[in-house]
Design a protein around this motif. Structure first.
Motif, PDB file in Angstrom:
ATOM      1  N   ASN A  29       0.817  -1.207   0.000  1.00 18.73           N
ATOM      2  CA  ASN A  29       0.000   0.000   0.000  1.00 18.73           C
ATOM      3  C   ASN A  29       0.857   1.266   0.000  1.00 18.73           C
ATOM      4  OD1 ASN A  29      -3.071   0.170   0.197  1.00 18.73           O
ATOM      5  ND2 ASN A  29      -2.430   1.848   1.509  1.00 18.73           N
ATOM      6  N   TYR A  30       1.943   1.259   0.784  1.00 18.19           N
ATOM      7  CA  TYR A  30       2.814   2.435   0.802  1.00 18.19           C
ATOM      8  C   TYR A  30       3.517   2.635  -0.536  1.00 18.19           C
ATOM      9  CZ  TYR A  30       2.203   3.572   5.704  1.00 18.19           C
ATOM     10  OH  TYR A  30       1.669   3.970   6.904  1.00 18.19           O
ATOM     11  N   ARG A  33       1.048   4.140  -2.951  1.00 16.39           N
ATOM     12  CA  ARG A  33       0.799   5.560  -2.697  1.00 16.39           C
ATOM     13  C   ARG A  33       1.877   6.423  -3.346  1.00 16.39           C
ATOM     14  NH1 ARG A  33      -0.319   6.493   3.563  1.00 16.39           N
ATOM     15  NH2 ARG A  33      -0.725   8.597   2.785  1.00 16.39           N
ATOM     16  N   GLN A  43      -6.944   6.977  -1.894  1.00 18.40           N
ATOM     17  CA  GLN A  43      -6.001   6.381  -0.950  1.00 18.40           C
ATOM     18  C   GLN A  43      -6.734   5.651   0.153  1.00 18.40           C
ATOM     19  OE1 GLN A  43      -3.177   9.241   0.470  1.00 18.40           O
ATOM     20  NE2 GLN A  43      -2.338   9.663  -1.551  1.00 18.40           N
ATOM     21  N   ASN A  46      -7.786   2.413  -1.100  1.00 16.15           N
ATOM     22  CA  ASN A  46      -6.673   1.467  -1.095  1.00 16.15           C
ATOM     23  C   ASN A  46      -6.511   0.809   0.263  1.00 16.15           C
ATOM     24  OD1 ASN A  46      -5.653   1.209  -3.636  1.00 16.15           O
ATOM     25  ND2 ASN A  46      -4.088   2.791  -3.410  1.00 16.15           N
ATOM     26  N   TRP A  47      -6.700   1.585   1.334  1.00 19.22           N
ATOM     27  CA  TRP A  47      -6.573   1.005   2.672  1.00 19.22           C
ATOM     28  C   TRP A  47      -7.654  -0.044   2.910  1.00 19.22           C
ATOM     29  CZ3 TRP A  47      -2.240   1.214   4.960  1.00 19.22           C
ATOM     30  CH2 TRP A  47      -1.406   2.336   4.846  1.00 19.22           C
ATOM     31  N   ARG A  49      -8.963  -1.880   0.632  1.00 20.35           N
ATOM     32  CA  ARG A  49      -8.545  -3.037  -0.152  1.00 20.35           C
ATOM     33  C   ARG A  49      -7.457  -3.836   0.566  1.00 20.35           C
ATOM     34  NH1 ARG A  49      -8.155  -0.972  -6.450  1.00 20.35           N
ATOM     35  NH2 ARG A  49     -10.392  -1.161  -6.902  1.00 20.35           N
ATOM     36  N   LEU A  50      -6.659  -3.153   1.355  1.00 21.33           N
ATOM     37  CA  LEU A  50      -5.633  -3.834   2.131  1.00 21.33           C
ATOM     38  C   LEU A  50      -6.259  -4.856   3.079  1.00 21.33           C
ATOM     39  CD1 LEU A  50      -2.697  -4.145   3.044  1.00 21.33           C
ATOM     40  CD2 LEU A  50      -3.037  -2.195   4.561  1.00 21.33           C
ATOM     41  N   GLU A  69      -6.037   5.394   7.099  1.00 21.51           N
ATOM     42  CA  GLU A  69      -4.749   4.772   7.390  1.00 21.51           C
ATOM     43  C   GLU A  69      -4.646   4.349   8.857  1.00 21.51           C
ATOM     44  OE1 GLU A  69       0.028   5.868   7.031  1.00 21.51           O
ATOM     45  OE2 GLU A  69      -1.507   7.367   6.580  1.00 21.51           O
ATOM     46  N   ARG A 201       1.883  -0.706 -10.669  1.00 21.34           N
ATOM     47  CA  ARG A 201       1.287  -1.607  -9.673  1.00 21.34           C
ATOM     48  C   ARG A 201       2.098  -2.889  -9.545  1.00 21.34           C
ATOM     49  NH1 ARG A 201      -5.155  -1.135  -9.368  1.00 21.34           N
ATOM     50  NH2 ARG A 201      -5.416   1.030  -9.975  1.00 21.34           N
TER      51      ARG A 201
END
Length: 320
Positions: A29-30, A33, A43, A46-47, A49-50, A69, A201
């Motif tokens: 993830n980082y 970003r 963003q 995305n978290w 999705r983590l 986050e 990606r």
């Protein structure tokens, strides 16, 4: 060795690999970003999705109202009610090793106890004030020390093989989970045809599993989704590939095997997984078929884990 001790050994390997997987997913993830210039809303997505990559979105949403986050990192790292959080896994590993101290080198207890005490003194606020990236890097470094001590001090007997079997099965499952989630995300975003986005990606994915340098040796700079899939599943020399993990797992199980264990059902599961790895080479460039194979392989890994538990950790095992 008693069945109970064997089970604890097996789960030491699984828990430690699970911790490393969490830190690597966070690393994904980082990297994303930095590689993808997304806005704040994306963003946060995305978290979410983590958590989805680990498979606990519903559990997370039942506990937290806000997705960002801080809440995601707390859930994955410090949440004691989450049995798969990093803290919970470290705590359970420590408990297992304390029970198994007569079977293991003393150094392993010192390392895991030190990690537990270090982690216990921290919370999400202190992590956010400093550097989350460096915090998770420290966890990986401590795990590297633990794994190096296992490899350099343990006799290659049943104890070592049970730990390695747990690690290799967990590793295969985790890589398949990541690939399955990444592929689903590509389909949702409609970016399978956007070469630049895919390149960034895939770089992030390779770096997160420590496979970037290894990948370059085989494919140079030809970083495509298909090549990354093939490398992470089929490569026989990269230690974090599914092929390598399952081959190592088979070797561990064969070393453990004794004449009173019934291995016929377990062998069938291994044959099934091997067949799926061969099939995916043919289907790797056919998007939907490939995704179906990823799901089938992941399900087979779950079934293999259940079979191992029945084979080794129950007093009586009757083949289905």
């Amino acid at each position: 060795m008693m069945n109970r001790c064997a089970e604890l050994m097996f789960w030491v390997g699984r828990y430690l690999e699970r911790i490393e997987n969490h830190t690597r997913l966070i690393d994904v993830n980082y990297h994303l970003r930095h590689e993808l210039k997304r806005n704040a809303t994306e963003q946060d997505y995305n978290w979410e999705r983590l958590v989805g990559a680990i498979g606990h979105v519903d559990i997370f949403k039942s506990k937290y109202e806000t997705i960002n986050e801080k809440t995601i990192l707390h859930f994955l790292t410090f949440d004691k009610t989450n049995q798969n959080s990093i803290f919970s896994c470290v705590q359970q590993t420590r408990t297992n090793i304390r029970v198994l101290r007569q079977y293991l080198p003393n150094e392993l207890w010192d390392i895991i106890n030190s990690l537990y005490l270090w982690l216990k003194e921290r919370d999400i606020d202190s992590v956010m004030r400093q550097s989350p990236y460096l915090f998770y890097q420290q966890i990986r470094e401590r795990l590297t020390i633990f794994n190096g001590t296992v490899d350099s001090t343990m006799v290659r007997n049943q104890e070592w093989n049970f730990i390695q079997a747990g690690k290799n099965l967990e590793r295969a499952e985790n890589i398949l989970k990541i690939l399955n989630t990444i592929h689903l995300n590509f389909i949702e975003d409609g970016c399978l045809s956007q070469d630049n986005n895919n390149y960034n990606r895939m770089l992030a994915l390779l770096k997160s599993v420590g496979g970037y340098e290894g990948f370059r040796k085989f494919y140079a700079n030809n970083v495509t989704f298909e090549n990354v899939i093939e490398f992470l599943i089929l490569n026989s020399t990269f230690p974090r590939s599914v092929h390598f993990a399952l081959t190592s797992l088979e070797a561990n199980l064969q070393s453990i095997k004794q004449k009173d264990y019934n291995f016929s059902f377990l062998s069938n599961q291994e044959v099934e997984l091997t067949g799926k790895m061969k099939e995916i080479r043919e289907g790797v460039r056919e998007e939907l078929y490939e995704l179906d194979l990823l799901r089938q392989m992941l399900q087979s890994c779950h079934q293999l884990g259940d079979t191992i538990s029945k084979t080794f950790f129950q007093e009586e095992y009757v083949e289905a």
